[in-house]
Design a protein around this motif. Structure first.
Motif, PDB file in Angstrom:
ATOM      1  N   ASN A 261      -2.170  -3.064   5.147  1.00 42.57           N
ATOM      2  CA  ASN A 261      -2.267  -2.733   6.571  1.00 42.57           C
ATOM      3  C   ASN A 261      -2.868  -3.907   7.335  1.00 42.57           C
ATOM      4  OD1 ASN A 261      -1.300  -0.254   5.826  1.00 42.57           O
ATOM      5  ND2 ASN A 261      -3.229   0.853   6.135  1.00 42.57           N
ATOM      6  N   CYS A 277      -4.749  -0.350   1.492  1.00 41.18           N
ATOM      7  CA  CYS A 277      -5.119   1.049   1.684  1.00 41.18           C
ATOM      8  C   CYS A 277      -4.227   1.912   0.797  1.00 41.18           C
ATOM      9  CB  CYS A 277      -4.929   1.420   3.154  1.00 41.18           C
ATOM     10  SG  CYS A 277      -5.334   3.134   3.545  1.00 41.18           S
ATOM     11  N   GLU A 279      -2.795   5.752   0.419  1.00 40.04           N
ATOM     12  CA  GLU A 279      -2.687   7.071   1.045  1.00 40.04           C
ATOM     13  C   GLU A 279      -1.787   7.942   0.190  1.00 40.04           C
ATOM     14  OE1 GLU A 279      -2.168   7.636   5.159  1.00 40.04           O
ATOM     15  OE2 GLU A 279      -3.103   5.722   5.743  1.00 40.04           O
TER      16      GLU A 279
END
Length: 298
Positions: A261, A277, A279
């Motif tokens: 990101n 990141c 997720e």
């Protein structure tokens, strides 16, 4: 082309050594594969004084050297540790021609050079497990000197510890500072462990777009770029959330992504404009399930 006026004295000397090697018919940057058969940590771990001498081929950087006439000692560092190399002039050059030892080993090899060593393992009179070299191959000439970090009686001298230099030249930090490589290894192990946990649960790793027409999923200032063929602005993603949710809408029960990101905002030692990141989104669950799932993962 580098201006010689911009080079340090050591860099000029090393370039001279490079040309001298080539004059002797030695290519300092060979393209051929060099087959490694052993690594420093397992050589030491598996060594036995009672076993027959083991033949090994190792490769790595020269980290220190001691030249003593007809014999020399080299400290070699590979990807797993360090080991001592014993070089005897007459064993390395059994014939009449001793130039490789007298010129290359004694004068042209520098700290930081990559070499390959073929030989056998033994223990010296001082008790140190060592590789006795039968042949040495130059695998890469280092044209810039490494910082010399000295450790004596547990005390470190001339440490490479300047934060600016360490972070800007992480490759040097990795070479000269013990323990730094472990951080990289642990990071990969953590990622692998998380992937194994998610995959075992039946969820799928995916890739979603990095270039997005509308950056979303979080509140942050994006990096802006331009798509020439479409003549439209695009944004580096600030999160992968919306695309992962679309996959859930599309019928996948569970998806996850380790994403890069980008957030065009302030930065400090713990906030980088480019960061990784993870997720994960799973259908038919609630936050209580997610807390339990995360606890088990940790």
């Amino acid at each position: 082309m580098t201006n010689i006026l911009e080079l340090s004295e050591q860099e000029i000397v090393r370039r001279g050594s490079l040309e001298e090697m080539r004059r002797l018919g030695i290519e300092p940057y060979p393209a051929a594969e060099y087959k490694v058969t052993a690594y420093t940590d397992e050589i030491k771990r598996d060594f036995s004084d009672d076993a027959p001498a083991r033949d090994v081929t190792v490769a790595g950087r020269v980290m220190s050297r001691r030249v003593m006439g007809k014999a020399s000692f080299i400290e070699l560092q590979d990807s797993r540790g360090r080991i001592q190399i014993y070089v005897s002039r007459d064993d390395l050059c059994p014939g009449e021609d001793k130039e490789f030892y007298n010129t290359v080993v004694k004068k042209l090899l520098d700290i930081g050079d990559f070499i390959g060593v073929e030989g056998f393992v033994f223990r010296t009179q001082m008790g140190e497990i060592t590789v006795h070299a039968r042949s040495i191959t130059v695998l890469g000439k280092s044209l810039r000197p490494l910082p010399i970090v000295k450790v004596k009686d547990g005390v470190t001298y001339d440490a490479f510890d300047d934060p600016e230099l360490r972070y800007r030249r992480r490759y040097v930090d990795l070479v000269v500072n013990d323990g730094v490589k472990e951080i990289f290894i642990k990071r990969t192990k953590v990622y692998n462990s998380m992937r194994e946990y998610f995959n075992t649960a039946g969820y799928m790793e995916v890739e979603t777009p990095i270039l997005q027409s509308i950056p979303g999923g979080a509140s942050a200032r994006p990096f802006v770029t331009h798509h020439n063929a479409l003549d439209i602005p695009l944004y580096l993603r600030i999160a992968d959330e919306l695309y992962l949710k679309r996959l859930i809408v599309g019928g996948f029960e569970g998806v996850y992504e380790f994403s890069k990101n980008f957030r065009n905002e302030g930065m400090d030692r713990t906030h980088n404009p480019e960061f990784t990141c993870m997720e994960i989104y799973v259908a038919y669950k609630d936050y209580n399930w997610m807390m339990d799932f995360t606890e088990k993962m940790l």
